[in-house]
Motif scaffolding. Sequence first.
Motif: not given
Ligand code: 5AD
Length: 350
Positions: A71-73, A163-167, A234-238, A310-312
């Motif tokens: 959902l975040y990517c 491989l990030r576990h993400e949470t 790393g920080p979540f970035v929308p 562009q992941l974010y």
């Molecule tokens: N913000 C920050 N990190 C992100 N990733 C994916 N989408 C986002 C986002 N919106 C990170 C995930 C993934 C890595 C490749 O990039 O943690 O594992």
Amino acid sequence: MTPEMQHLIDSLSENHTLTLAQYAALIDHRTPETAAELARRAVAVRQSIYGRDVYVRGLIEISNICKNDCLYCGIRRSSRTCRRYRLTPEEILDCAKEGYALGFRTFVLQGGEDGYYTDPLLCALIGDIKAACPGCAVTLSLGERSRESYQRLFDAGADRYLLRHETADPAHYAALHPQSMSFHNRMRCLYDLREIGYQVGCGFMVGSPGQLSAQLAQDLKFIETFRPDMCGIGPFVPHHDTPFGDKPAGTVELTCFLLSVIRLIHPPVLLPATTALGTIHPTGREWGILAGANVVMPNLSPVAVRGDYQLYDNKICTGEESAQCRGCLERRMESIGYRVVTHRGDVKRI
Ligand code: 5AD
Ligand code: FES
């Protein structure tokens, strides 16, 4: 600082462990003073193992085609605005050769879960990179695959896997991912990779929507027990074209705080100051190093496709040539008294 916080910091530094409740308290009651104290200790610990060396990894973003729908990517399957690309093995090899000429000795092949990259294709590619770039390490970051696949890629010469576990909280995992993805399989992958013999990296986002200190405490506990060789946080970035497009980004402050804590939990861990951290603040990566990180990952992807991974939103390093990106990071590290080193940069298992 309160005696309680001093006690938590002392016991973390000495024993490299806290309870879940203690991790949560450390996060909830943090102050600039506790952050500074943790950073001071994290830097001292890192200095004793890695000195002032910052390891570089050349990042090659091989494909933004992905079968998943996290959902975040920003490159999730259902994104309609994402302009898709995939690099051929020849293009990837050229990126690696260019990086090798610039001094890189580790290449990270990262991409979405794209079925084009079959085991035979990747095995041949890994062999070609190893032949063209003697002494280099190949790191893969290609998502969830079968154990057999991981084994074949390892046998072909891959050294490391991210491989990030993400949470580490199954309920939070379910809130960030579609039903087709499972926390259980994610963990299965990480343990398989470890058993096969890879140097393994996990990691998580800071400030992902709905994340509380209780979830972060579980991430810290997971790192304490799994003891990864690398840990990407790393920080979540929308990203505007995702369901989380209007959620707030994570902060530099909490990300750096957690970098320090992770360094103290597991001193030899390779800890990148991530692109996402550099995206939410102009000197975010420098702050990451000063909090205890020791890896940076300049971009080696062909400039023609960089803007498409562009992941974010507002991701940095999308216009620069590989050499510029490398030079930029070198100067940034020098500006804070660190030096970029170009050897393979394997984890020191102490
Ligand atoms: N913000 C920050 N990190 C992100 N990733 C994916 N989408 C986002 C986002 N919106 C990170 C995930 C993934 C890595 C490749 O990039 O943690 O594992
Ligand atoms: Fe990529 Fe600065 S690190 S341009």
